[in-house]
Each structure stands twice: as C-alpha cells, then as structure tokens.
Design an enzyme around this catalytic site. Structure first.
Site, PDB file in Angstrom:
ATOM      1  N   GLU A 153      31.512  22.501  49.812  1.00  0.00           N
ATOM      2  CA  GLU A 153      32.903  23.047  49.964  1.00  0.00           C
ATOM      3  C   GLU A 153      33.884  23.020  48.999  1.00  0.00           C
ATOM      4  OE1 GLU A 153      35.368  22.394  53.435  1.00  0.00           O
ATOM      5  OE2 GLU A 153      34.345  20.478  53.492  1.00  0.00           O
ATOM      6  N   GLU A 252      38.338  24.027  62.689  1.00  0.00           N
ATOM      7  CA  GLU A 252      38.516  22.819  62.192  1.00  0.00           C
ATOM      8  C   GLU A 252      39.965  22.937  61.695  1.00  0.00           C
ATOM      9  OE1 GLU A 252      36.138  20.217  58.762  1.00  0.00           O
ATOM     10  OE2 GLU A 252      37.577  21.706  57.889  1.00  0.00           O
TER      11      GLU A 252
END
Length: 283
Positions: A153, A252
């Site tokens: 990521e 998240e």
C-alpha cells in the site's frame, strides 16, 4: 451507501482501542460484524506461542473471521512503517513471515499487508529496493502455500515512506512480476491515504481496479468514520463495485467517539454476512 455486494470488516488495531486487544473481536461481533483485520497484534516479530494461541482463541471465541493481517512492521507508535526494505531486519521479517503464514493457515486469512518501510538515511535507496524485492518474494512464496496474497500500500504521514501514490505501490508489484514472475501480490487501496497524499482516487480506481486485493477506508480530514469529512466514499465504493471488486472493505478509521457508536453510517444489516464467504477479492 452503495456497495451492497461489498463486505465490511473492522480493523481492531485502530477501532475498539478503549478495550484490551483480545476483547476487540468480541466487541466487533457485538456491533454486528463477523469479520476483522489487524495490524501485527504483538510487540515482537515472533512473540511467545502462548500469545499467539490467546489471539487465535479470541477470534474463535468471538466467532469472527480474520480477513486481513499485517506482517510485523517495527515500532508503529514510534514512527516505523514496516521493515520489508530494511537490510538489517530481513532475518527478523522472514521469521515473522513464517508465523504469519501459520496464523493464516489456522484462521483462513488470506490477505497479508507488507508495509514497505521508511527510507533509512545511511542506506542507499537502491539497496533498500533490492532488499524489499527479496523479502516480498520470500513472503509471497510463503503465503502462496495457503493460497495467500501479499498486499502493498501507499501510506501518508510525515515519515519518509517512499510509496506515496498508487503508481508507486503498483510499480513494486510490477517489479516482482517482471523480475520473478510472482503473481500473488496485490495493491491495498487505502482510500484515505491516497486522498490525503493528493492522488486522483477515481482515476486510480479506474486504472488499477484489477490490481486491488483489499480496500480500507476513513474520511478526511481527520481520519474518522465516513460522513465526518469530505471524501466521496459513496462514489468511490460504488465505482469499485461497478468495476467488479467483491473483496473486503476494511474500516480503518479513528472513531470520533466511542467505537461502537462510529458505525451509524452503515446499517446493521450490512455489517455481517461475510464470514462464510471466500476472499475472492484478494487478488
């Protein structure tokens, strides 16, 4: 909210932090979710077996599925963002990889996030890149034995983390594909990080839809729950769904109040129903 085909899980490393870690899976279940994800949930790369057993028992007792897990990432509160590209910590990372694969085998988790690691001032970037390629290849080989996927990521924030855009992260996947023919890697599209780093998220979702193995969301500014900021999460999740993404969407975010009250944006009937399904969105 769109995304009726999408499945939502709770990141219990950032949500329910008012509770001890081992109580968080049950709290997620009580809030209506049957799937969770975690950053590396231990202080050490290879903790005592008793700690791992307690973690697995907490998941089982709560009757939730682990659908995402980070590899060991160093001292996250201290500013570390992974050790994949750190030559001096390769042995530690590889020991952790074997344990992660074991946890995946025990839980059915098949998505494993490998934070690349910050740039180190006295080490040449090329050396770090070579280290990252070797360690990602090692990790991909290890989790391939259980049908797992390694995720990469882009990350925001002040730390010297070199993967800032979707293009940066996908370039790492491409390097592993071209140089080593490794295919069980995918892009983790964190819509919050991409937005605050200035990426054109709709363009990213168009260009890289087939490379995305997992999605995470938070609103911006603030990194709180959807609806507290300015990101068009409705539109972005709808775009993902239309592009065929059927994987997990990890929540998240930092709740702006008690964690259990931060899910009001997502109707309760939309929170569960995924634990008996396979992770077809894992790349």
């Amino acid at each position: 909210m769109p995304g009726h085909e999408l499945r939502y899980d709770v990141n219990c490393s950032i949500l329910f932090t008012e509770l001890p870690l081992l109580e968080r899976p049950a709290a997620a279940r009580a809030a209506g979710f049957d799937a969770v994800e975690f950053w590396w949930p231990f202080a050490e790369a290879v903790p005592p077996a008793s700690q791992v057993e307690a973690f697995l028992a907490a998941l089982s007792d709560a009757d939730v599925q682990l659908v995402g897990l980070n590899f060991f990432a160093g001292d996250m509160p201290g500013g570390d963002r992974g050790v994949v590209s750190w030559p001096t910590r390769s042995a530690e990372f590889r020991e952790n990889v074997e344990l992660v694969a074991m946890i995946g085998a025990a839980t059915g988790c098949r998505s494993f996030n490998a934070l690349y690691g910050n740039r180190i001032p006295d080490i040449h970037p090329g050396t770090q890149e070579e280290t990252a390629v070797a360690n990602l290849a090692f990790a991909a080989s290890a989790v391939a034995r259980i049908g797992g996927t390694v995720l990469v990521e882009a990350v925001s924030g002040p730390q010297p983390y070199p993967l800032r855009t979707a293009t940066d992260a996908v370039a790492v996947l491409d390097q592993l594909l071209v140089e080593r023919d490794i295919r069980n890697l995918a892009f983790l599209a964190d819509l919050y990080h991409l937005t605050v780093n200035g990426d054109d998220v709709p363009k990213v979702l168009t260009e890289y839809a087939d490379r995305i193995g997992h999605v995470q969301i938070a609103d911006a500014p603030g990194r709180h729950q959807p609806g507290t900021g300015e990101i068009d999460l409705d539109g972005q999740l709808g775009q993902l769904e239309r592009a065929g993404y059927r994987g997990w969407v990890g929540l998240e975010y930092l709740p702006s109040g008690p964690s259990a009250e931060s899910f009001d944006w997502l109707p309760r009937h939309r929170r569960g129903g995924g634990a008996d399904q396979t992770n077809e969105g894992d790349g």
